[in-house]
Design a protein around this motif. Structure first.
Motif, PDB file in Angstrom:
ATOM      1  N   ILE A   1      -2.074   1.797 -26.330  1.00 11.00           N
ATOM      2  CA  ILE A   1      -3.114   1.727 -24.920  1.00 11.00           C
ATOM      3  C   ILE A   1      -3.542   3.265 -24.835  1.00 11.00           C
ATOM      4  O   ILE A   1      -2.332   3.969 -24.616  1.00 11.00           O
ATOM      5  N   VAL A   2      -4.616   3.608 -24.559  1.00 12.22           N
ATOM      6  CA  VAL A   2      -4.887   5.217 -24.585  1.00 12.22           C
ATOM      7  C   VAL A   2      -5.315   5.622 -23.168  1.00 12.22           C
ATOM      8  O   VAL A   2      -4.463   6.456 -22.423  1.00 12.22           O
ATOM      9  N   ARG A   3      -5.748   4.625 -22.400  1.00 11.88           N
ATOM     10  CA  ARG A   3      -6.127   5.049 -21.062  1.00 11.88           C
ATOM     11  C   ARG A   3      -6.419   3.701 -20.218  1.00 11.88           C
ATOM     12  O   ARG A   3      -6.941   2.713 -20.727  1.00 11.88           O
ATOM     13  N   VAL A   4      -5.882   3.712 -18.893  1.00 12.09           N
ATOM     14  CA  VAL A   4      -6.019   2.754 -17.831  1.00 12.09           C
ATOM     15  C   VAL A   4      -6.760   3.518 -16.613  1.00 12.09           C
ATOM     16  O   VAL A   4      -6.268   4.433 -16.405  1.00 12.09           O
ATOM     17  N   GLU A   5      -7.710   2.939 -16.433  1.00  8.48           N
ATOM     18  CA  GLU A   5      -8.483   3.378 -15.153  1.00  8.48           C
ATOM     19  C   GLU A   5      -8.365   2.190 -13.791  1.00  8.48           C
ATOM     20  O   GLU A   5      -8.855   1.032 -14.228  1.00  8.48           O
ATOM     21  N   GLY A   6      -8.105   2.714 -12.854  1.00  6.97           N
ATOM     22  CA  GLY A   6      -8.003   1.541 -11.792  1.00  6.97           C
ATOM     23  C   GLY A   6      -8.599   2.054 -10.718  1.00  6.97           C
ATOM     24  O   GLY A   6      -8.960   3.029  -9.983  1.00  6.97           O
ATOM     25  N   HIS A   7      -9.304   0.998  -9.777  1.00  7.18           N
ATOM     26  CA  HIS A   7     -10.027   1.176  -8.606  1.00  7.18           C
ATOM     27  C   HIS A   7      -9.105   0.224  -7.675  1.00  7.18           C
ATOM     28  O   HIS A   7      -9.134  -0.953  -7.777  1.00  7.18           O
ATOM     29  N   VAL A   8      -8.955   0.914  -6.527  1.00 13.81           N
ATOM     30  CA  VAL A   8      -8.309   0.183  -5.635  1.00 13.81           C
ATOM     31  C   VAL A   8      -9.171   0.073  -4.168  1.00 13.81           C
ATOM     32  O   VAL A   8      -9.359   1.278  -3.768  1.00 13.81           O
ATOM     33  N   ALA A   9      -9.481  -1.075  -3.769  1.00 12.99           N
ATOM     34  CA  ALA A   9     -10.365  -1.259  -2.693  1.00 12.99           C
ATOM     35  C   ALA A   9      -9.412  -0.996  -1.457  1.00 12.99           C
ATOM     36  O   ALA A   9      -8.395  -1.948  -1.476  1.00 12.99           O
ATOM     37  N   CYS A  10      -9.559  -0.080  -0.563  1.00 15.05           N
ATOM     38  CA  CYS A  10      -8.491   0.366   0.298  1.00 15.05           C
ATOM     39  C   CYS A  10      -9.211   0.658   1.668  1.00 15.05           C
ATOM     40  O   CYS A  10     -10.328   1.198   1.634  1.00 15.05           O
ATOM     41  N   THR A  11      -8.198   0.944   2.739  1.00 13.68           N
ATOM     42  CA  THR A  11      -8.731   1.419   4.013  1.00 13.68           C
ATOM     43  C   THR A  11      -8.751   2.911   3.634  1.00 13.68           C
ATOM     44  O   THR A  11      -8.289   3.367   2.653  1.00 13.68           O
ATOM     45  N   GLU A  12      -9.301   3.578   4.698  1.00 17.09           N
ATOM     46  CA  GLU A  12      -9.465   5.262   4.670  1.00 17.09           C
ATOM     47  C   GLU A  12      -7.969   5.923   4.470  1.00 17.09           C
ATOM     48  O   GLU A  12      -8.003   6.978   3.916  1.00 17.09           O
ATOM     49  N   ASP A  13      -7.178   5.221   5.040  1.00 18.15           N
ATOM     50  CA  ASP A  13      -5.990   6.018   5.482  1.00 18.15           C
ATOM     51  C   ASP A  13      -4.800   5.333   4.286  1.00 18.15           C
ATOM     52  O   ASP A  13      -3.730   6.016   4.418  1.00 18.15           O
ATOM     53  N   PHE A  14      -5.331   4.612   3.528  1.00 21.15           N
ATOM     54  CA  PHE A  14      -4.243   4.084   2.532  1.00 21.15           C
ATOM     55  C   PHE A  14      -4.179   5.329   1.339  1.00 21.15           C
ATOM     56  O   PHE A  14      -4.917   5.542   0.668  1.00 21.15           O
ATOM     57  N   LEU A  15      -2.825   5.727   1.145  1.00 16.71           N
ATOM     58  CA  LEU A  15      -2.452   6.648   0.171  1.00 16.71           C
ATOM     59  C   LEU A  15      -1.654   6.124  -1.099  1.00 16.71           C
ATOM     60  O   LEU A  15      -1.134   6.933  -1.916  1.00 16.71           O
ATOM     61  N   GLU A  16      -1.221   4.943  -1.167  1.00 14.02           N
ATOM     62  CA  GLU A  16      -0.448   4.286  -2.222  1.00 14.02           C
ATOM     63  C   GLU A  16      -1.058   3.896  -3.592  1.00 14.02           C
ATOM     64  O   GLU A  16      -0.500   3.064  -4.184  1.00 14.02           O
ATOM     65  N   HIS A  17      -2.240   4.369  -3.827  1.00 11.09           N
ATOM     66  CA  HIS A  17      -2.914   4.035  -4.931  1.00 11.09           C
ATOM     67  C   HIS A  17      -2.123   3.909  -6.323  1.00 11.09           C
ATOM     68  O   HIS A  17      -1.975   2.808  -6.960  1.00 11.09           O
ATOM     69  N   PRO A  18      -1.345   5.020  -6.474  1.00 12.86           N
ATOM     70  CA  PRO A  18      -0.368   4.972  -7.684  1.00 12.86           C
ATOM     71  C   PRO A  18       0.881   3.891  -7.939  1.00 12.86           C
ATOM     72  O   PRO A  18       0.762   3.169  -8.972  1.00 12.86           O
TER      73      PRO A  18
ATOM     74  N   GLU B   1       6.551   1.243 -26.809  1.00  7.76           N
ATOM     75  CA  GLU B   1       6.028   2.478 -26.922  1.00  7.76           C
ATOM     76  C   GLU B   1       4.381   2.676 -27.188  1.00  7.76           C
ATOM     77  O   GLU B   1       4.006   3.559 -26.926  1.00  7.76           O
ATOM     78  N   ARG B   2       3.811   1.524 -27.674  1.00  5.00           N
ATOM     79  CA  ARG B   2       2.289   1.518 -27.701  1.00  5.00           C
ATOM     80  C   ARG B   2       1.597   1.490 -26.416  1.00  5.00           C
ATOM     81  O   ARG B   2       0.336   1.730 -26.398  1.00  5.00           O
ATOM     82  N   ALA B   3       2.478   1.484 -25.426  1.00  3.53           N
ATOM     83  CA  ALA B   3       1.577   1.176 -24.112  1.00  3.53           C
ATOM     84  C   ALA B   3       1.552   2.622 -23.284  1.00  3.53           C
ATOM     85  O   ALA B   3       0.915   2.864 -22.460  1.00  3.53           O
ATOM     86  N   GLY B   4       2.182   3.865 -24.026  1.00  3.70           N
ATOM     87  CA  GLY B   4       1.985   4.956 -23.347  1.00  3.70           C
ATOM     88  C   GLY B   4       0.719   5.464 -23.044  1.00  3.70           C
ATOM     89  O   GLY B   4      -0.251   5.426 -24.082  1.00  3.70           O
ATOM     90  N   HIS B   5       0.225   5.748 -21.915  1.00  3.92           N
ATOM     91  CA  HIS B   5      -1.245   5.761 -21.681  1.00  3.92           C
ATOM     92  C   HIS B   5      -1.490   6.941 -20.610  1.00  3.92           C
ATOM     93  O   HIS B   5      -0.352   6.992 -19.791  1.00  3.92           O
ATOM     94  N   ILE B   6      -2.720   7.432 -20.566  1.00  9.00           N
ATOM     95  CA  ILE B   6      -3.169   8.271 -19.406  1.00  9.00           C
ATOM     96  C   ILE B   6      -3.518   7.295 -18.499  1.00  9.00           C
ATOM     97  O   ILE B   6      -4.093   6.125 -18.914  1.00  9.00           O
ATOM     98  N   ARG B   7      -3.868   7.784 -17.151  1.00 10.03           N
ATOM     99  CA  ARG B   7      -4.283   6.634 -16.156  1.00 10.03           C
ATOM    100  C   ARG B   7      -4.962   7.443 -15.319  1.00 10.03           C
ATOM    101  O   ARG B   7      -4.458   8.553 -14.597  1.00 10.03           O
TER     102      ARG B   7
END
Length: 158
Positions: free
Chosen positions: A92-109, A125-131
């Motif tokens: 797994i090379v890359r995971v990209e996430g989008h989090v729908a949130c309020t303006e003050d939400f900071l816990e995306h990771p 071990e095959r799951a090591g990815h950038i994100r």
């Protein structure tokens, strides 16, 4: 030969669903050379969004993590339908996430860790990815989380 990734997912309580159909005029999966790209997947379960709303308002971090898990399960269902098995996944090379949130939400990771931790449990071990993860105002269907996934493949004759 039984697919070890499928077995691990089932041991974690996840069965691969029928992959969701694209919500627009695009393909769900494209194999380009030795790379496999999966379009954005949301937390659909039985054709409906299992979670809706914004993180920091209607959706808790724990539910956001579960939404990220379900989104990545849907991405894996797309891969499985395309390849027929997970053995061709080199990494797994890359995971990209989008989090729908309020303006003050900071816990995306923390939210997207739900997806990354499930991938690690399923692929080892095959799951090591950038994100990458970012906050957005809204997502299709009022989903709180959506993920895209990129994987490197072994050649087809593998």
């Amino acid at each position: 030969m039984a697919d070890e990734v499928v077995q691990r997912l089932e041991a974690l309580g996840h069965r691969l669903p029928t992959p969701p159909r694209p919500l627009g005029a695009y393909r769900a999966v494209i194999e380009a050379g030795e790379m496999l790209h999966v379009s954005m997947q949301g937390p659909l379960l039985d054709g409906r969004f299992a979670f809706t709303g914004l993180l920091g308002r209607e959706v808790t971090i724990e539910d956001g993590r579960r939404a990220a898990e379900l989104s990545v399960v849907n991405a894996l269902a797309q891969i499985h339908e395309h390849l027929g098995r997970f053995e061709r996944i080199r990494q797994i090379v890359r995971v990209e996430g989008h989090v729908a949130c309020t303006e003050d939400f900071l816990e995306h990771p923390r939210v997207l860790d739900g997806a990354s931790e499930l991938l690690a449990a399923a692929f080892g071990e095959r799951a090591g990815h950038i994100r990458s993860v970012c906050g957005v105002r809204n997502l299709p269907g009022n989903a709180p989380v959506a993920v895209t996934l990129t994987a490197e493949l072994f050649p087809p004759e593998f």
